[in-house]
Design a protein around this motif. Structure first.
Motif, PDB file in Angstrom:
ATOM      1  N   TYR A 113       0.946  -1.317   0.208  1.00 56.30           N
ATOM      2  CA  TYR A 113       0.080  -0.035  -0.051  1.00 56.30           C
ATOM      3  C   TYR A 113       0.777   1.160   0.015  1.00 56.30           C
ATOM      4  O   TYR A 113       0.366   2.331   0.219  1.00 56.30           O
ATOM      5  CB  TYR A 113      -1.013  -0.093   1.132  1.00 56.30           C
ATOM      6  N   LYS A 114       2.059   1.211  -0.349  1.00 54.95           N
ATOM      7  CA  LYS A 114       3.123   2.034  -0.675  1.00 54.95           C
ATOM      8  C   LYS A 114       3.489   3.084   0.670  1.00 54.95           C
ATOM      9  O   LYS A 114       3.816   4.164   0.725  1.00 54.95           O
ATOM     10  CB  LYS A 114       2.554   3.272  -1.757  1.00 54.95           C
ATOM     11  N   CYS A 115       3.339   2.339   1.759  1.00 57.39           N
ATOM     12  CA  CYS A 115       3.919   2.884   3.230  1.00 57.39           C
ATOM     13  C   CYS A 115       5.363   2.262   3.375  1.00 57.39           C
ATOM     14  O   CYS A 115       5.138   0.719   3.321  1.00 57.39           O
ATOM     15  CB  CYS A 115       2.917   2.866   4.113  1.00 57.39           C
ATOM     16  N   TYR A 116       6.118   2.944   3.866  1.00 58.31           N
ATOM     17  CA  TYR A 116       7.487   2.363   4.328  1.00 58.31           C
ATOM     18  C   TYR A 116       7.345   2.392   5.903  1.00 58.31           C
ATOM     19  O   TYR A 116       7.200   3.474   6.482  1.00 58.31           O
ATOM     20  CB  TYR A 116       8.787   3.323   3.976  1.00 58.31           C
ATOM     21  N   GLU A 117       7.336   1.279   6.525  1.00 54.10           N
ATOM     22  CA  GLU A 117       7.052   1.056   7.887  1.00 54.10           C
ATOM     23  C   GLU A 117       8.265   0.493   8.754  1.00 54.10           C
ATOM     24  O   GLU A 117       8.882  -0.412   8.200  1.00 54.10           O
ATOM     25  CB  GLU A 117       5.720   0.236   7.844  1.00 54.10           C
ATOM     26  N   LEU A 118       8.227   0.629   9.949  1.00 55.63           N
ATOM     27  CA  LEU A 118       9.008  -0.026  11.066  1.00 55.63           C
ATOM     28  C   LEU A 118       8.239  -0.361  12.165  1.00 55.63           C
ATOM     29  O   LEU A 118       7.282   0.339  12.714  1.00 55.63           O
ATOM     30  CB  LEU A 118       9.899   1.237  11.396  1.00 55.63           C
ATOM     31  N   LEU A 119       8.247  -1.597  12.620  1.00 57.70           N
ATOM     32  CA  LEU A 119       7.396  -2.047  13.621  1.00 57.70           C
ATOM     33  C   LEU A 119       8.377  -2.221  14.956  1.00 57.70           C
ATOM     34  O   LEU A 119       9.124  -2.891  14.891  1.00 57.70           O
ATOM     35  CB  LEU A 119       6.748  -3.423  13.321  1.00 57.70           C
ATOM     36  N   VAL A 120       7.777  -1.796  16.189  1.00 57.73           N
ATOM     37  CA  VAL A 120       8.344  -1.642  17.361  1.00 57.73           C
ATOM     38  C   VAL A 120       7.625  -2.048  18.409  1.00 57.73           C
ATOM     39  O   VAL A 120       6.276  -1.874  18.451  1.00 57.73           O
ATOM     40  CB  VAL A 120       8.863  -0.226  17.830  1.00 57.73           C
ATOM     41  N   GLU A 121       7.984  -3.071  19.570  1.00 59.44           N
ATOM     42  CA  GLU A 121       6.975  -3.364  20.709  1.00 59.44           C
ATOM     43  C   GLU A 121       7.739  -2.552  21.903  1.00 59.44           C
ATOM     44  O   GLU A 121       8.777  -2.672  22.066  1.00 59.44           O
ATOM     45  CB  GLU A 121       7.350  -4.865  20.636  1.00 59.44           C
ATOM     46  N   ASP A 122       7.047  -1.879  22.665  1.00 60.88           N
ATOM     47  CA  ASP A 122       7.312  -1.333  24.147  1.00 60.88           C
ATOM     48  C   ASP A 122       7.519  -2.566  25.042  1.00 60.88           C
ATOM     49  O   ASP A 122       7.523  -3.663  24.822  1.00 60.88           O
ATOM     50  CB  ASP A 122       6.562  -0.192  24.413  1.00 60.88           C
ATOM     51  N   ASN A 123       7.959  -1.919  26.400  1.00 61.18           N
ATOM     52  CA  ASN A 123       8.186  -2.943  27.474  1.00 61.18           C
ATOM     53  C   ASN A 123       6.930  -3.521  27.837  1.00 61.18           C
ATOM     54  O   ASN A 123       7.078  -4.524  28.668  1.00 61.18           O
ATOM     55  CB  ASN A 123       8.561  -2.073  28.508  1.00 61.18           C
ATOM     56  N   PHE A 124       5.591  -3.478  27.628  1.00 66.71           N
ATOM     57  CA  PHE A 124       4.442  -3.974  27.999  1.00 66.71           C
ATOM     58  C   PHE A 124       3.620  -4.629  26.960  1.00 66.71           C
ATOM     59  O   PHE A 124       2.556  -5.134  26.871  1.00 66.71           O
ATOM     60  CB  PHE A 124       3.665  -3.010  28.832  1.00 66.71           C
ATOM     61  N   GLY A 125       4.354  -4.783  25.469  1.00 68.18           N
ATOM     62  CA  GLY A 125       3.987  -5.610  24.510  1.00 68.18           C
ATOM     63  C   GLY A 125       3.024  -4.792  23.413  1.00 68.18           C
ATOM     64  O   GLY A 125       2.416  -5.212  22.555  1.00 68.18           O
ATOM     65  N   PHE A 126       2.787  -3.360  23.785  1.00 68.62           N
ATOM     66  CA  PHE A 126       1.990  -2.624  22.830  1.00 68.62           C
ATOM     67  C   PHE A 126       3.096  -2.443  21.610  1.00 68.62           C
ATOM     68  O   PHE A 126       4.218  -2.239  21.414  1.00 68.62           O
ATOM     69  CB  PHE A 126       1.653  -1.052  23.335  1.00 68.62           C
ATOM     70  N   ARG A 127       2.246  -2.576  20.542  1.00 66.73           N
ATOM     71  CA  ARG A 127       2.978  -2.263  19.275  1.00 66.73           C
ATOM     72  C   ARG A 127       2.894  -1.011  18.484  1.00 66.73           C
ATOM     73  O   ARG A 127       1.619  -0.769  18.142  1.00 66.73           O
ATOM     74  CB  ARG A 127       2.713  -3.671  18.150  1.00 66.73           C
ATOM     75  N   LEU A 128       4.008  -0.503  18.035  1.00 73.96           N
ATOM     76  CA  LEU A 128       3.769   0.938  17.445  1.00 73.96           C
ATOM     77  C   LEU A 128       4.595   0.746  16.086  1.00 73.96           C
ATOM     78  O   LEU A 128       5.631   0.061  16.052  1.00 73.96           O
ATOM     79  CB  LEU A 128       4.554   1.905  18.234  1.00 73.96           C
ATOM     80  N   CYS A 129       3.704   1.096  14.873  1.00 72.49           N
ATOM     81  CA  CYS A 129       4.176   1.030  13.629  1.00 72.49           C
ATOM     82  C   CYS A 129       4.371   2.576  13.445  1.00 72.49           C
ATOM     83  O   CYS A 129       3.544   3.457  13.186  1.00 72.49           O
ATOM     84  CB  CYS A 129       3.257   0.345  12.806  1.00 72.49           C
ATOM     85  N   PHE A 130       5.726   2.715  12.828  1.00 72.77           N
ATOM     86  CA  PHE A 130       6.211   4.134  12.492  1.00 72.77           C
ATOM     87  C   PHE A 130       6.271   4.151  10.845  1.00 72.77           C
ATOM     88  O   PHE A 130       6.954   3.319  10.356  1.00 72.77           O
ATOM     89  CB  PHE A 130       7.491   4.520  13.016  1.00 72.77           C
ATOM     90  N   SER A 131       5.573   4.827  10.196  1.00 74.15           N
ATOM     91  CA  SER A 131       5.219   4.928   8.719  1.00 74.15           C
ATOM     92  C   SER A 131       5.467   6.046   8.040  1.00 74.15           C
ATOM     93  O   SER A 131       5.315   7.371   8.587  1.00 74.15           O
ATOM     94  CB  SER A 131       3.776   4.373   8.571  1.00 74.15           C
ATOM     95  N   MET A 132       6.078   6.003   6.785  1.00 76.81           N
ATOM     96  CA  MET A 132       5.921   7.265   5.879  1.00 76.81           C
ATOM     97  C   MET A 132       5.155   6.753   4.596  1.00 76.81           C
ATOM     98  O   MET A 132       5.287   5.555   4.175  1.00 76.81           O
ATOM     99  CB  MET A 132       7.327   7.430   5.248  1.00 76.81           C
ATOM    100  N   ASP A 133       4.387   7.596   4.045  1.00 80.38           N
ATOM    101  CA  ASP A 133       3.463   7.375   3.043  1.00 80.38           C
ATOM    102  C   ASP A 133       4.538   7.753   1.648  1.00 80.38           C
ATOM    103  O   ASP A 133       4.937   8.819   1.511  1.00 80.38           O
ATOM    104  CB  ASP A 133       2.414   8.300   2.901  1.00 80.38           C
ATOM    105  N   THR A 134       4.871   6.876   1.063  1.00 80.35           N
ATOM    106  CA  THR A 134       5.519   7.062  -0.246  1.00 80.35           C
ATOM    107  C   THR A 134       4.641   7.362  -1.672  1.00 80.35           C
ATOM    108  O   THR A 134       5.554   7.161  -2.626  1.00 80.35           O
ATOM    109  CB  THR A 134       6.585   6.118  -0.456  1.00 80.35           C
ATOM    110  N   SER A 135       3.619   7.216  -1.649  1.00 77.98           N
ATOM    111  CA  SER A 135       2.748   6.891  -2.868  1.00 77.98           C
ATOM    112  C   SER A 135       2.869   8.415  -3.735  1.00 77.98           C
ATOM    113  O   SER A 135       2.756   8.210  -4.848  1.00 77.98           O
ATOM    114  CB  SER A 135       1.367   6.876  -2.388  1.00 77.98           C
ATOM    115  N   SER A 136       3.457   9.421  -3.047  1.00 76.84           N
ATOM    116  CA  SER A 136       3.652  10.424  -3.947  1.00 76.84           C
ATOM    117  C   SER A 136       4.979  10.760  -4.372  1.00 76.84           C
ATOM    118  O   SER A 136       5.163  11.816  -4.981  1.00 76.84           O
ATOM    119  CB  SER A 136       3.122  11.789  -3.246  1.00 76.84           C
ATOM    120  N   LEU A 137       5.911  10.051  -3.879  1.00 76.33           N
ATOM    121  CA  LEU A 137       7.191   9.819  -4.444  1.00 76.33           C
ATOM    122  C   LEU A 137       7.553   9.409  -5.723  1.00 76.33           C
ATOM    123  O   LEU A 137       6.585   8.383  -6.092  1.00 76.33           O
ATOM    124  CB  LEU A 137       8.206   9.138  -3.443  1.00 76.33           C
ATOM    125  N   ALA A 138       8.228   9.930  -6.468  1.00 76.76           N
ATOM    126  CA  ALA A 138       8.490   9.458  -7.860  1.00 76.76           C
ATOM    127  C   ALA A 138       9.344   8.064  -7.494  1.00 76.76           C
ATOM    128  O   ALA A 138      10.063   7.730  -6.777  1.00 76.76           O
ATOM    129  CB  ALA A 138       9.555  10.311  -8.597  1.00 76.76           C
TER     130      ALA A 138
END
Length: 139
Positions: A113-138
């Motif tokens: 879906y054209k997102c560049y993502e990084l997946l991290v888990e915190d100390n209590f198991g909550f999952r954070l996805c950090f993302s950049m939308d690349t759909s507009s990039l050449a």
């Protein structure tokens, strides 16, 4: 569902996830020390509530009742996330989080879906996805 025909007067500006944890101080300090957030404050003594922030992102922690264990979304749905956070540079964040000892579940990867993502888990198991939308990039 169809979009409303009239324009709403109120504008939603941001969202702040609220994670229920057994220890709000441990959560806030982990987000500060490992994920690079700033602790905005604790409430009551001993603390039952805390807020952390990084740039425009805020996350709240509320103390669980009677020692209940955290319940990240992954406990109810495979591959679930607890927060999806837009960032301007996933690679720089990845390098920073690696150097801080963060639990990286998935290094940066391009999704269909054209997102560049990084997946991290915190100390209590909550999952954070950090993302950049690349759909507009050449390409």
């Amino acid at each position: 569902m169809a979009e409303p025909q009239t324009k709403a007067a109120a504008k939603c500006k941001s969202i702040c996830p609220h994670f229920v944890v057994p220890d709000v101080v441990a959560s806030a300090e982990y987000y500060r020390d490992v994920l690079g957030f700033k602790i905005l404050g604790y409430w009551l003594d001993p603390p039952v509530f805390a807020i952390v922030a990084r740039n425009d992102i805020e996350i709240q922690f509320g103390k669980s009742d009677s020692g209940n264990v955290p319940s990240p979304n992954i406990a109810r749905r495979q591959s679930a996330l607890d927060a999806y956070i837009w960032v301007n540079d996933v690679d720089a964040l990845y390098a920073e989080l690696q150097s801080r000892g963060a639990k990286i579940l998935e290094p940066p990867a391009m999704r269909v879906y054209k997102c560049y993502e990084l997946l991290v888990e915190d100390n209590f198991g909550f999952r954070l996805c950090f993302s950049m939308d690349t759909s507009s990039l050449a390409s």
